[in-house]
Design an enzyme around this catalytic site. Sequence first.
Site, short mmCIF file in Angstrom:
data_model
loop_
_atom_site.label_atom_id
_atom_site.label_comp_id
_atom_site.label_asym_id
_atom_site.label_seq_id
_atom_site.Cartn_x
_atom_site.Cartn_y
_atom_site.Cartn_z
N ARG A 1 -7.52 -3.19 -8.00
CA ARG A 1 -6.92 -2.86 -9.68
C ARG A 1 -6.16 -1.72 -9.70
NH1 ARG A 1 -9.84 2.06 -11.31
NH2 ARG A 1 -11.07 1.47 -13.28
N THR B 1 0.75 -1.38 -0.09
CA THR B 1 0.15 -0.14 -0.03
C THR B 1 0.83 0.81 0.03
OG1 THR B 1 -2.13 1.56 1.00
CG2 THR B 1 -0.69 0.24 2.58
N ARG B 2 0.04 3.01 -0.31
CA ARG B 2 0.46 3.69 -0.24
C ARG B 2 0.09 5.11 0.15
NH1 ARG B 2 0.34 3.64 -6.49
NH2 ARG B 2 -0.59 5.96 -7.02
N HIS C 1 -9.70 -1.83 1.22
CA HIS C 1 -8.78 -2.05 1.49
C HIS C 1 -8.63 -3.31 3.17
CE1 HIS C 1 -6.88 1.63 0.60
NE2 HIS C 1 -6.38 1.02 -0.53
N HIS D 1 -8.80 2.13 4.11
CA HIS D 1 -10.35 3.03 4.18
C HIS D 1 -10.82 1.11 4.33
CE1 HIS D 1 -10.16 1.63 -0.26
NE2 HIS D 1 -9.88 2.87 -0.99
#
Length: 379
Positions: A282, A188-189, A196, A193
Amino acid sequence: MPLPHGGKLVDKVAKGERRERLLAEAKAMPKLCISLELAWEAFNIANGIYSPLEGFMPQEDYLTVLHEKRLPNDLPWTIPIILDVGGELDEGETVALTVEGEEPIAIMQVEEIYRYDREELAELVYGTLDVNHPGVRKTMELEDKLAGGEIELLNMPEDPHQRYTLTPLETRVLFKEKGWKTVVGFQTRNIPHLGHEYVQKTALTFFDGLFINPVIGKKKPGDFKDEAILEAYEALMKNYYLKEHAILAVFHTEMRYAGPREAIFHAIIRKNFGCSHFIVGRDHAGVGNYYPPYAAQEIFEEFPDLGITPLFFKSFFYCKKCSCMANEKTCPHDTREHIDFSGTKIREMLKSGTDPPRELIRPEVIEVLKRYSNPFVEG
Ligand SMILES: [Zn+2]
Protein backbone atom coordinates in the site's frame (compact mmCIF):
# COMPACT_ATOMS: atom_id res chain seq x y z
CA MET A 1 16.16 -15.86 -13.05
CA PRO A 2 15.15 -12.99 -15.38
CA LEU A 3 17.67 -11.41 -17.71
CA PRO A 4 18.74 -7.90 -16.70
CA HIS A 5 16.54 -5.06 -17.98
CA GLY A 6 17.37 -4.63 -21.67
CA GLY A 7 18.96 -8.10 -21.85
CA LYS A 8 22.48 -7.45 -20.64
CA LEU A 9 24.07 -6.40 -17.36
CA VAL A 10 25.90 -3.11 -17.82
CA ASP A 11 29.49 -3.10 -16.56
CA LYS A 12 31.16 0.30 -16.61
CA VAL A 13 33.62 -0.34 -13.80
CA ALA A 14 37.19 0.32 -14.95
CA LYS A 15 39.55 -2.43 -13.86
CA GLY A 16 43.27 -3.29 -13.80
CA GLU A 17 45.54 -1.43 -16.20
CA ARG A 18 42.70 0.48 -17.79
CA ARG A 19 41.73 1.85 -14.36
CA GLU A 20 45.34 2.85 -13.62
CA ARG A 21 45.59 4.64 -16.95
CA LEU A 22 42.27 6.47 -16.51
CA LEU A 23 43.19 7.48 -12.94
CA ALA A 24 46.41 9.03 -14.28
CA GLU A 25 44.55 10.77 -17.12
CA ALA A 26 41.85 12.02 -14.76
CA LYS A 27 44.45 14.19 -12.99
CA ALA A 28 44.59 16.43 -16.06
CA MET A 29 40.83 16.42 -16.71
CA PRO A 30 38.47 19.22 -15.70
CA LYS A 31 36.83 18.27 -12.39
CA LEU A 32 33.14 18.28 -11.70
CA CYS A 33 32.35 18.13 -8.00
CA ILE A 34 29.21 16.11 -7.35
CA SER A 35 27.20 15.21 -4.25
CA LEU A 36 27.59 11.86 -2.51
CA GLU A 37 24.07 11.00 -3.74
CA LEU A 38 25.15 11.50 -7.36
CA ALA A 39 28.33 9.51 -6.73
CA TRP A 40 26.12 6.58 -5.70
CA GLU A 41 24.07 7.02 -8.86
CA ALA A 42 27.34 6.68 -10.80
CA PHE A 43 28.05 3.50 -8.81
CA ASN A 44 24.57 2.18 -9.62
CA ILE A 45 24.98 2.88 -13.33
CA ALA A 46 28.47 1.38 -13.53
CA ASN A 47 27.52 -1.80 -11.70
CA GLY A 48 24.46 -2.55 -13.80
CA ILE A 49 21.94 -1.78 -11.05
CA TYR A 50 20.45 0.69 -13.57
CA SER A 51 20.91 -1.55 -16.66
CA PRO A 52 20.52 -0.67 -19.51
CA LEU A 53 21.69 2.88 -18.62
CA GLU A 54 25.38 3.48 -19.26
CA GLY A 55 25.50 7.05 -18.06
CA PHE A 56 23.47 10.04 -16.99
CA MET A 57 20.54 10.59 -19.33
CA PRO A 58 20.91 12.70 -22.47
CA GLN A 59 17.95 14.85 -23.48
CA GLU A 60 16.13 12.29 -25.65
CA ASP A 61 16.16 9.70 -22.83
CA TYR A 62 15.17 12.32 -20.29
CA LEU A 63 12.18 13.49 -22.33
CA THR A 64 10.81 10.07 -23.28
CA VAL A 65 11.18 8.87 -19.68
CA LEU A 66 9.33 11.95 -18.48
CA HIS A 67 6.53 11.84 -21.05
CA GLU A 68 6.23 8.16 -22.01
CA LYS A 69 7.67 6.44 -18.91
CA ARG A 70 9.92 4.60 -21.35
CA LEU A 71 13.39 4.88 -22.88
CA PRO A 72 13.61 5.78 -26.60
CA ASN A 73 13.85 2.03 -27.43
CA ASP A 74 10.48 1.54 -25.68
CA LEU A 75 11.91 -0.19 -22.62
CA PRO A 76 10.01 0.77 -19.44
CA TRP A 77 11.80 3.39 -17.31
CA THR A 78 10.01 5.89 -15.08
CA ILE A 79 12.53 7.97 -13.11
CA PRO A 80 14.99 10.31 -14.88
CA ILE A 81 18.59 9.57 -13.85
CA ILE A 82 20.11 12.99 -14.33
CA LEU A 83 23.17 15.03 -13.48
CA ASP A 84 22.49 18.72 -12.94
CA VAL A 85 25.31 21.18 -13.64
CA GLY A 86 25.92 24.85 -13.22
CA GLY A 87 28.94 26.84 -14.39
CA GLU A 88 31.50 25.96 -17.01
CA LEU A 89 31.30 22.62 -18.75
CA ASP A 90 31.55 21.93 -22.47
CA GLU A 91 29.98 19.31 -24.66
CA GLY A 92 32.52 16.81 -25.93
CA GLU A 93 34.71 17.15 -22.83
CA THR A 94 35.73 14.23 -20.65
CA VAL A 95 35.50 15.22 -17.00
CA ALA A 96 36.44 13.64 -13.69
CA LEU A 97 33.54 13.38 -11.24
CA THR A 98 34.75 13.94 -7.69
CA VAL A 99 33.17 14.24 -4.27
CA GLU A 100 34.75 17.17 -2.41
CA GLY A 101 38.13 17.11 -4.14
CA GLU A 102 38.91 13.50 -3.30
CA GLU A 103 40.06 10.90 -5.79
CA PRO A 104 37.74 10.81 -8.82
CA ILE A 105 34.72 8.52 -8.47
CA ALA A 106 34.24 8.28 -12.22
CA ILE A 107 34.99 9.86 -15.53
CA MET A 108 32.21 11.09 -17.77
CA GLN A 109 32.12 11.83 -21.48
CA VAL A 110 29.89 14.86 -21.65
CA GLU A 111 27.86 14.22 -24.79
CA GLU A 112 25.25 16.83 -24.22
CA ILE A 113 24.37 19.75 -21.98
CA TYR A 114 20.74 20.82 -22.12
CA ARG A 115 18.18 23.02 -20.48
CA TYR A 116 15.04 21.53 -18.99
CA ASP A 117 11.86 22.64 -17.31
CA ARG A 118 11.99 22.10 -13.54
CA GLU A 119 8.24 22.43 -13.08
CA GLU A 120 7.51 19.92 -15.82
CA LEU A 121 9.99 17.51 -14.22
CA ALA A 122 8.37 17.87 -10.79
CA GLU A 123 4.80 17.69 -12.05
CA LEU A 124 5.32 14.59 -14.20
CA VAL A 125 7.48 12.61 -11.76
CA TYR A 126 5.79 13.56 -8.48
CA GLY A 127 2.32 14.50 -9.72
CA THR A 128 2.41 17.80 -7.83
CA LEU A 129 4.14 21.17 -7.66
CA ASP A 130 3.69 21.45 -3.91
CA VAL A 131 7.10 22.31 -2.44
CA ASN A 132 6.16 20.49 0.74
CA HIS A 133 6.73 17.30 -1.25
CA PRO A 134 10.42 16.39 -0.64
CA GLY A 135 10.96 15.40 -4.30
CA VAL A 136 9.49 18.66 -5.61
CA ARG A 137 11.57 20.70 -3.19
CA LYS A 138 14.71 18.91 -4.34
CA THR A 139 13.82 19.41 -8.01
CA MET A 140 13.38 23.15 -7.48
CA GLU A 141 16.91 23.31 -6.02
CA LEU A 142 18.58 21.62 -9.02
CA GLU A 143 21.05 23.53 -11.19
CA ASP A 144 19.83 25.07 -14.47
CA LYS A 145 21.21 22.51 -16.90
CA LEU A 146 21.59 18.75 -17.20
CA ALA A 147 24.62 16.90 -18.54
CA GLY A 148 24.17 13.59 -20.34
CA GLY A 149 26.83 11.08 -21.20
CA GLU A 150 28.42 7.72 -20.46
CA ILE A 151 30.48 7.20 -17.35
CA GLU A 152 33.15 4.82 -16.18
CA LEU A 153 33.63 4.14 -12.47
CA LEU A 154 37.15 4.44 -11.03
CA ASN A 155 36.52 4.34 -7.28
CA MET A 156 33.73 3.31 -4.92
CA PRO A 157 32.04 6.15 -3.06
CA GLU A 158 32.76 6.02 0.67
CA ASP A 159 30.54 3.24 1.99
CA PRO A 160 29.67 2.90 5.69
CA HIS A 161 27.57 -0.18 4.86
CA GLN A 162 30.11 -2.07 2.78
CA ARG A 163 29.27 -5.48 4.19
CA TYR A 164 25.70 -5.11 2.96
CA THR A 165 26.62 -3.77 -0.48
CA LEU A 166 26.22 -6.28 -3.29
CA THR A 167 26.23 -5.72 -7.05
CA PRO A 168 23.83 -7.51 -9.41
CA LEU A 169 26.76 -9.62 -10.60
CA GLU A 170 27.23 -10.77 -7.00
CA THR A 171 23.55 -11.29 -6.15
CA ARG A 172 23.04 -13.30 -9.33
CA VAL A 173 25.92 -15.62 -8.38
CA LEU A 174 24.61 -15.85 -4.82
CA PHE A 175 21.05 -16.71 -5.89
CA LYS A 176 22.42 -19.39 -8.20
CA GLU A 177 24.65 -20.85 -5.47
CA LYS A 178 21.65 -21.07 -3.17
CA GLY A 179 19.73 -22.88 -5.89
CA TRP A 180 17.06 -20.16 -6.03
CA LYS A 181 15.13 -20.13 -9.30
CA THR A 182 12.49 -17.70 -8.10
CA VAL A 183 13.38 -14.77 -5.87
CA VAL A 184 11.03 -12.18 -4.44
CA GLY A 185 12.40 -8.68 -3.89
CA PHE A 186 11.30 -6.49 -0.99
CA GLN A 187 11.86 -2.74 -1.01
CA THR A 188 11.92 -0.90 2.30
CA ARG A 189 12.94 2.34 3.96
CA ASN A 190 11.60 1.31 7.34
CA ILE A 191 12.41 -0.77 10.37
CA PRO A 192 10.56 -4.09 10.10
CA HIS A 193 7.28 -4.58 11.91
CA LEU A 194 5.16 -7.73 11.88
CA GLY A 195 3.10 -6.46 8.95
CA HIS A 196 6.25 -6.41 6.79
CA GLU A 197 7.36 -9.78 8.11
CA TYR A 198 4.00 -11.30 7.29
CA VAL A 199 4.01 -9.92 3.74
CA GLN A 200 7.57 -11.19 3.15
CA LYS A 201 6.88 -14.65 4.55
CA THR A 202 3.57 -15.02 2.73
CA ALA A 203 5.40 -14.31 -0.53
CA LEU A 204 8.35 -16.52 0.42
CA THR A 205 5.97 -19.47 0.89
CA PHE A 206 5.56 -19.58 -2.89
CA PHE A 207 9.13 -18.83 -4.00
CA ASP A 208 12.69 -20.01 -3.32
CA GLY A 209 14.30 -16.91 -1.90
CA LEU A 210 13.62 -13.53 -0.35
CA PHE A 211 15.83 -10.55 -1.19
CA ILE A 212 15.35 -7.79 1.40
CA ASN A 213 16.78 -4.64 -0.15
CA PRO A 214 16.48 -1.47 1.95
CA VAL A 215 17.13 1.89 0.33
CA ILE A 216 20.12 3.49 2.05
CA GLY A 217 20.88 7.16 1.49
CA LYS A 218 19.33 10.56 1.91
CA LYS A 219 15.88 10.45 3.48
CA LYS A 220 13.46 12.96 4.84
CA PRO A 221 13.46 14.02 8.51
CA GLY A 222 11.40 11.63 10.63
CA ASP A 223 12.37 8.54 8.58
CA PHE A 224 14.47 5.92 10.35
CA LYS A 225 18.26 6.23 10.18
CA ASP A 226 20.01 3.78 7.85
CA GLU A 227 21.96 2.15 10.70
CA ALA A 228 18.77 1.57 12.70
CA ILE A 229 17.05 -0.08 9.71
CA LEU A 230 19.99 -2.40 9.04
CA GLU A 231 20.52 -3.37 12.68
CA ALA A 232 16.81 -3.97 13.13
CA TYR A 233 16.72 -6.25 10.09
CA GLU A 234 19.82 -8.07 11.25
CA ALA A 235 18.19 -8.76 14.63
CA LEU A 236 14.96 -9.86 12.97
CA MET A 237 16.61 -12.15 10.44
CA LYS A 238 18.91 -13.75 12.98
CA ASN A 239 15.94 -14.79 15.09
CA TYR A 240 13.07 -15.34 12.66
CA TYR A 241 14.41 -16.13 9.15
CA LEU A 242 16.26 -19.04 7.54
CA LYS A 243 19.68 -18.18 6.08
CA GLU A 244 18.93 -20.58 3.24
CA HIS A 245 15.98 -18.51 2.14
CA ALA A 246 16.62 -14.84 2.89
CA ILE A 247 19.34 -12.31 2.06
CA LEU A 248 19.77 -8.71 3.19
CA ALA A 249 21.61 -6.24 0.94
CA VAL A 250 21.36 -2.48 0.48
CA PHE A 251 20.43 -0.30 -2.49
CA HIS A 252 22.32 3.00 -2.25
CA THR A 253 20.08 5.72 -3.55
CA GLU A 254 18.04 8.65 -2.43
CA MET A 255 14.35 8.05 -1.71
CA ARG A 256 12.37 10.10 -4.20
CA TYR A 257 8.88 9.58 -2.74
CA ALA A 258 7.55 9.45 -6.32
CA GLY A 259 4.90 6.83 -5.50
CA PRO A 260 3.71 4.94 -8.62
CA ARG A 261 6.64 5.92 -10.85
CA GLU A 262 9.10 4.94 -8.15
CA ALA A 263 7.37 1.57 -7.70
CA ILE A 264 8.13 0.71 -11.35
CA PHE A 265 11.70 1.99 -10.93
CA HIS A 266 12.11 -0.11 -7.77
CA ALA A 267 10.85 -3.22 -9.61
CA ILE A 268 13.31 -2.70 -12.51
CA ILE A 269 16.23 -2.39 -10.06
CA ARG A 270 15.28 -5.69 -8.35
CA LYS A 271 14.96 -7.38 -11.75
CA ASN A 272 18.57 -6.33 -12.39
CA PHE A 273 19.59 -7.87 -9.06
CA GLY A 274 18.02 -11.13 -10.29
CA CYS A 275 14.58 -11.11 -8.65
CA SER A 276 11.71 -12.76 -10.51
CA HIS A 277 9.01 -11.17 -8.34
CA PHE A 278 8.61 -7.89 -6.51
CA ILE A 279 6.37 -6.97 -3.58
CA VAL A 280 4.30 -3.81 -3.95
CA GLY A 281 2.39 -2.75 -0.89
CA ARG A 282 0.00 0.00 0.00
CA ASP A 283 1.27 3.51 -0.88
CA HIS A 284 4.62 2.19 -2.11
CA ALA A 285 7.25 4.99 -2.09
CA GLY A 286 4.55 7.43 -1.08
CA VAL A 287 4.67 10.39 1.24
CA GLY A 288 1.85 12.33 2.90
CA ASN A 289 -1.37 12.05 0.91
CA TYR A 290 0.03 12.78 -2.54
CA TYR A 291 -0.92 9.43 -4.09
CA PRO A 292 -4.05 7.28 -3.85
CA PRO A 293 -3.25 4.26 -1.59
CA TYR A 294 -3.13 1.69 -4.40
CA ALA A 295 -1.91 3.89 -7.30
CA ALA A 296 1.53 2.28 -7.07
CA GLN A 297 -0.10 -1.10 -7.80
CA GLU A 298 -2.38 0.13 -10.59
CA ILE A 299 0.48 1.64 -12.61
CA PHE A 300 1.82 -1.87 -13.30
CA GLU A 301 -1.07 -2.34 -15.77
CA GLU A 302 0.79 0.05 -18.09
CA PHE A 303 3.84 -2.24 -18.13
CA PRO A 304 2.98 -5.80 -19.22
CA ASP A 305 6.52 -5.94 -20.65
CA LEU A 306 8.35 -5.17 -17.39
CA GLY A 307 9.99 -8.61 -17.09
CA ILE A 308 9.47 -8.93 -13.33
CA THR A 309 6.17 -9.96 -11.77
CA PRO A 310 4.68 -7.62 -9.17
CA LEU A 311 2.97 -9.15 -6.14
CA PHE A 312 0.29 -6.87 -4.77
CA PHE A 313 -0.38 -6.93 -1.07
CA LYS A 314 -3.13 -5.41 1.00
CA SER A 315 -2.19 -4.10 4.42
CA PHE A 316 -2.06 -6.63 7.24
CA PHE A 317 -3.25 -6.13 10.81
CA TYR A 318 -3.40 -8.24 13.94
CA CYS A 319 -6.93 -9.46 14.75
CA LYS A 320 -7.69 -10.19 18.39
CA LYS A 321 -10.63 -12.45 17.45
CA CYS A 322 -8.65 -14.41 14.83
CA SER A 323 -5.61 -14.40 17.19
CA CYS A 324 -3.35 -13.93 14.17
CA MET A 325 -2.28 -11.66 11.37
CA ALA A 326 -5.03 -11.01 8.89
CA ASN A 327 -6.18 -8.69 6.14
CA GLU A 328 -9.52 -7.49 4.84
CA LYS A 329 -9.81 -10.58 2.64
CA THR A 330 -9.20 -13.10 5.43
CA CYS A 331 -10.81 -11.63 8.55
CA PRO A 332 -14.58 -11.19 9.01
CA HIS A 333 -14.37 -9.28 12.31
CA ASP A 334 -15.10 -5.71 13.26
CA THR A 335 -12.23 -3.22 12.96
CA ARG A 336 -12.42 -2.72 16.75
CA GLU A 337 -10.73 -6.15 17.01
CA HIS A 338 -7.81 -5.00 14.85
CA ILE A 339 -4.41 -3.68 15.87
CA ASP A 340 -2.96 -2.01 12.82
CA PHE A 341 0.59 -1.37 11.72
CA SER A 342 0.68 2.29 10.99
CA GLY A 343 4.34 3.23 10.81
CA THR A 344 3.36 6.65 12.12
CA LYS A 345 1.83 5.08 15.23
CA ILE A 346 4.91 2.96 15.90
CA ARG A 347 7.08 6.04 15.41
CA GLU A 348 5.01 8.04 17.91
CA MET A 349 5.19 5.24 20.49
CA LEU A 350 8.97 5.05 20.17
CA LYS A 351 9.29 8.83 20.43
CA SER A 352 7.22 8.93 23.60
CA GLY A 353 9.24 6.07 25.11
CA THR A 354 6.39 3.51 25.02
CA ASP A 355 7.18 -0.01 23.79
CA PRO A 356 4.96 -0.93 20.83
CA PRO A 357 2.96 -4.11 21.60
CA ARG A 358 4.46 -7.47 20.62
CA GLU A 359 1.66 -7.92 18.11
CA LEU A 360 3.16 -5.02 16.16
CA ILE A 361 6.89 -5.37 16.49
CA ARG A 362 9.39 -8.06 17.56
CA PRO A 363 11.09 -7.49 20.95
CA GLU A 364 14.53 -7.96 19.35
CA VAL A 365 13.77 -5.06 17.02
CA ILE A 366 12.61 -2.87 19.90
CA GLU A 367 15.87 -3.69 21.74
CA VAL A 368 17.86 -2.40 18.75
CA LEU A 369 15.87 0.83 18.59
CA LYS A 370 16.26 1.41 22.33
CA ARG A 371 20.03 1.52 21.89
CA TYR A 372 19.58 4.74 19.90
CA SER A 373 18.98 8.02 21.66
CA ASN A 374 17.22 8.99 18.44
CA PRO A 375 16.67 6.42 15.65
CA PHE A 376 15.18 9.05 13.29
CA VAL A 377 16.70 11.30 10.64
CA GLU A 378 16.77 14.85 12.00
CA GLY A 379 15.56 17.93 10.14
ZN1 LIG B 1 -10.43 -11.49 12.65
